[in-house]
Design a protein around this motif. Structure first.
Motif, short mmCIF file in Angstrom:
data_model
loop_
_atom_site.label_atom_id
_atom_site.label_comp_id
_atom_site.label_asym_id
_atom_site.label_seq_id
_atom_site.Cartn_x
_atom_site.Cartn_y
_atom_site.Cartn_z
N ASP A 149 0.69 -1.34 -0.24
CA ASP A 149 0.09 -0.14 -0.05
C ASP A 149 0.86 1.17 0.03
O ASP A 149 0.48 2.13 -0.80
CB ASP A 149 -0.87 -0.11 1.16
CG ASP A 149 -1.89 1.19 1.13
OD1 ASP A 149 -2.61 1.19 0.36
OD2 ASP A 149 -1.70 2.10 2.18
N LEU A 150 1.91 1.41 0.95
CA LEU A 150 2.77 2.35 0.78
C LEU A 150 3.55 2.63 -0.36
O LEU A 150 3.64 3.78 -0.98
CB LEU A 150 3.92 2.37 2.02
CG LEU A 150 4.84 3.39 2.10
CD1 LEU A 150 4.17 4.87 2.31
CD2 LEU A 150 5.73 3.35 3.31
N ALA A 151 4.11 1.46 -1.17
CA ALA A 151 4.57 1.53 -2.28
C ALA A 151 3.80 2.04 -3.37
O ALA A 151 4.33 2.85 -4.26
CB ALA A 151 5.48 0.23 -2.78
N GLN A 152 2.42 1.68 -3.25
CA GLN A 152 1.71 2.05 -4.48
C GLN A 152 1.35 3.56 -4.31
O GLN A 152 1.35 4.44 -5.41
CB GLN A 152 0.29 1.35 -4.25
CG GLN A 152 -0.63 1.77 -5.62
CD GLN A 152 -1.48 2.82 -5.37
OE1 GLN A 152 -1.68 3.16 -4.11
NE2 GLN A 152 -2.08 3.53 -6.11
N LYS A 153 1.04 4.24 -3.09
CA LYS A 153 0.81 5.53 -2.80
C LYS A 153 2.09 6.35 -3.24
O LYS A 153 1.89 7.36 -3.92
CB LYS A 153 0.61 5.69 -1.46
CG LYS A 153 -0.87 5.34 -1.17
CD LYS A 153 -1.05 5.52 0.17
CE LYS A 153 -2.44 5.43 0.90
NZ LYS A 153 -2.96 4.07 0.80
N LEU A 154 3.17 6.05 -2.85
CA LEU A 154 4.51 6.84 -3.08
C LEU A 154 4.76 6.84 -4.68
O LEU A 154 5.19 7.73 -5.08
CB LEU A 154 5.62 6.33 -2.23
CG LEU A 154 5.47 6.56 -0.76
CD1 LEU A 154 6.91 6.06 0.01
CD2 LEU A 154 5.26 8.17 -0.42
N SER A 155 4.57 5.71 -5.31
CA SER A 155 4.86 5.54 -6.65
C SER A 155 4.20 6.48 -7.44
O SER A 155 4.45 6.85 -8.64
CB SER A 155 5.12 4.04 -7.12
OG SER A 155 5.83 3.23 -6.55
N ARG A 156 2.88 6.60 -7.05
CA ARG A 156 1.56 7.35 -7.63
C ARG A 156 2.00 8.76 -7.53
O ARG A 156 1.57 9.48 -8.75
CB ARG A 156 0.38 7.05 -7.26
CG ARG A 156 -0.85 7.64 -8.19
CD ARG A 156 -2.20 7.34 -7.82
NE ARG A 156 -2.85 8.22 -8.64
CZ ARG A 156 -3.99 8.48 -8.51
NH1 ARG A 156 -4.85 8.37 -7.32
NH2 ARG A 156 -4.59 9.44 -9.16
N ILE A 157 2.81 9.23 -6.81
CA ILE A 157 3.19 10.52 -6.73
C ILE A 157 4.70 11.07 -7.37
O ILE A 157 5.32 11.84 -7.13
CB ILE A 157 3.02 11.44 -5.24
CG1 ILE A 157 3.81 10.59 -4.40
CG2 ILE A 157 1.71 11.16 -4.91
CD1 ILE A 157 4.05 11.46 -3.15
N GLY A 158 5.15 9.85 -7.96
CA GLY A 158 6.36 10.10 -8.83
C GLY A 158 7.56 9.76 -8.06
O GLY A 158 8.70 9.82 -8.46
N LEU A 159 7.66 9.03 -6.78
CA LEU A 159 8.82 8.65 -6.30
C LEU A 159 9.03 7.16 -6.69
O LEU A 159 8.00 6.31 -7.10
CB LEU A 159 8.62 8.50 -4.90
CG LEU A 159 8.33 10.02 -3.95
CD1 LEU A 159 8.11 9.78 -2.51
CD2 LEU A 159 9.66 10.59 -4.27
N VAL A 160 10.46 6.69 -6.60
CA VAL A 160 10.92 5.57 -6.90
C VAL A 160 10.77 4.72 -5.92
O VAL A 160 11.44 4.64 -4.84
CB VAL A 160 12.19 5.65 -7.57
CG1 VAL A 160 12.88 4.26 -8.28
CG2 VAL A 160 12.36 6.46 -8.75
N CYS A 161 9.75 3.80 -5.71
CA CYS A 161 9.59 3.14 -4.50
C CYS A 161 9.09 1.54 -4.97
O CYS A 161 8.27 1.47 -5.96
CB CYS A 161 8.42 3.53 -3.82
SG CYS A 161 8.27 2.78 -2.26
N LEU A 162 9.71 0.71 -4.33
CA LEU A 162 9.54 -0.79 -4.60
C LEU A 162 8.80 -1.49 -3.46
O LEU A 162 9.54 -1.13 -2.30
CB LEU A 162 10.89 -1.45 -5.14
CG LEU A 162 11.16 -0.83 -6.42
CD1 LEU A 162 12.47 -1.60 -6.82
CD2 LEU A 162 10.35 -1.09 -7.72
N ALA A 163 8.31 -2.42 -3.20
CA ALA A 163 7.76 -3.41 -2.21
C ALA A 163 7.84 -4.74 -2.44
O ALA A 163 6.89 -5.65 -3.08
CB ALA A 163 6.56 -3.15 -1.68
#
Length: 288
Positions: A149-163
């Motif tokens: 959930d956190l990775a999806q939220k951060l990715s959607r605002i343009g941050l490079v985030c993987l889970a």
């Protein structure tokens, strides 16, 4: 107070842990017990009860008992306000009772988490995440869903985030961290091997590390630069995996919204383009 006892319980010596169990199992009975009665119920000595009180932050049993009585009174008011006769779900509860009790426990988990959350720690985590060139989020089981959930939220605002879901992939990704990156690990107990290992490795590689856990004295918390503590309570039909989820998701939302605020212009633009990107997959009103 009861939140602190539950959080301290895993780190207590066995005899003191038995005292904690007796108190948490029946708070009202513990309030009315003398120190000798509490010692007998816990199968230990009065000296151990005194040590337990000091371990959890009180000068002695008298001070502990006063605070416990106040906590019990507050809980009774909360139960009455929610229309719940008692907090535990039992086999005779009907659908109305079950819905009310679960709603009560989940609302209380969010309220207690928000009330006890270290806002300075939250701001430290927000700053690190907002500046990061890459972010990993580790978790398994129910906590893995929170990580996703956190990775999806951060990715959607343009941050490079993987889970990464697989534990080997978590370790491989952690090994590639460096200065300027952030690793977040989620575990209710703080004692789940996989996120502890991944966070430890990411920290060794130079990443800033954040733990989301219900146990601030756990191995996971000791590995993290910043600890965000939840306040979830287990019940008979709501194990740690169930009771932790709602509190973890609340912390995720606190973290995400503050990061989004820090990156307001970029967040607004990213939300707009990602919204437009999926519109072709939405059905028109009235279509079947």
């Amino acid at each position: 107070m009861l939140v602190r006892l539950r959080q301290a319980r895993p780190t207590l010596p066995p005899a003191e842990a038995r005292v904690a169990d007796v108190v948490l199992t029946d708070v009202a009975a513990a309030v009315g017990a003398t120190i000798s009665e509490l010692a007998v119920r816990a199968g230990t000595s009065q000296a151990t009860v005194v040590r337990f009180c000091r371990t959890v932050g009180y000068t002695g049993y008298a001070e502990f008992r006063i605070d416990l009585a106040q906590a019990a009174s507050r809980r009774a008011v909360e139960l009455e306000r929610s229309g719940v006769a008692q907090g535990e779900i039992n086999r005779t509860d009907d659908a109305t009772d079950v819905v009310r009790k679960i709603a009560f426990h989940e609302a209380r988990a969010i309220e207690e988490t928000a009330r006890l959350l270290d806002l300075d720690a939250l701001e430290s985590a927000v700053g690190a995440v907002a500046r990061a060139d890459r972010i990993d989020v580790y978790g398994v089981g129910s906590s893995g869903l929170t990580a996703q959930d956190l990775a999806q939220k951060l990715s959607r605002i343009g941050l490079v985030c993987l889970a990464p879901v697989d534990s080997h992939q978590q370790l491989q990704s952690a090994a590639l961290h460096g200065s300027g990156s952030v690793a977040v690990a989620v575990s209710h107990t703080g004692r789940t091997v996989e996120p502890v290992q991944a966070l430890t490795l990411a920290r060794a590689r130079g990443a800033a590390t954040v733990a989301i856990t219900n146990s601030p004295a756990s191995p996971l918390a000791e590995t993290a630069d910043v600890v965000l503590t939840t306040a979830a309570r287990e019940t008979q039909f709501r194990s740690g995996a169930l009771s932790s989820r709602i509190a973890q998701l609340a912390v995720v939302d606190f973290l995400f919204v503050r990061v989004a605020q820090r990156r307001f212009e970029a967040t607004t633009a990213a939300l707009a383009v990602t919204y437009d990107a999926v519109q072709q997959h939405r059905m028109d009103p009235g279509s079947r």
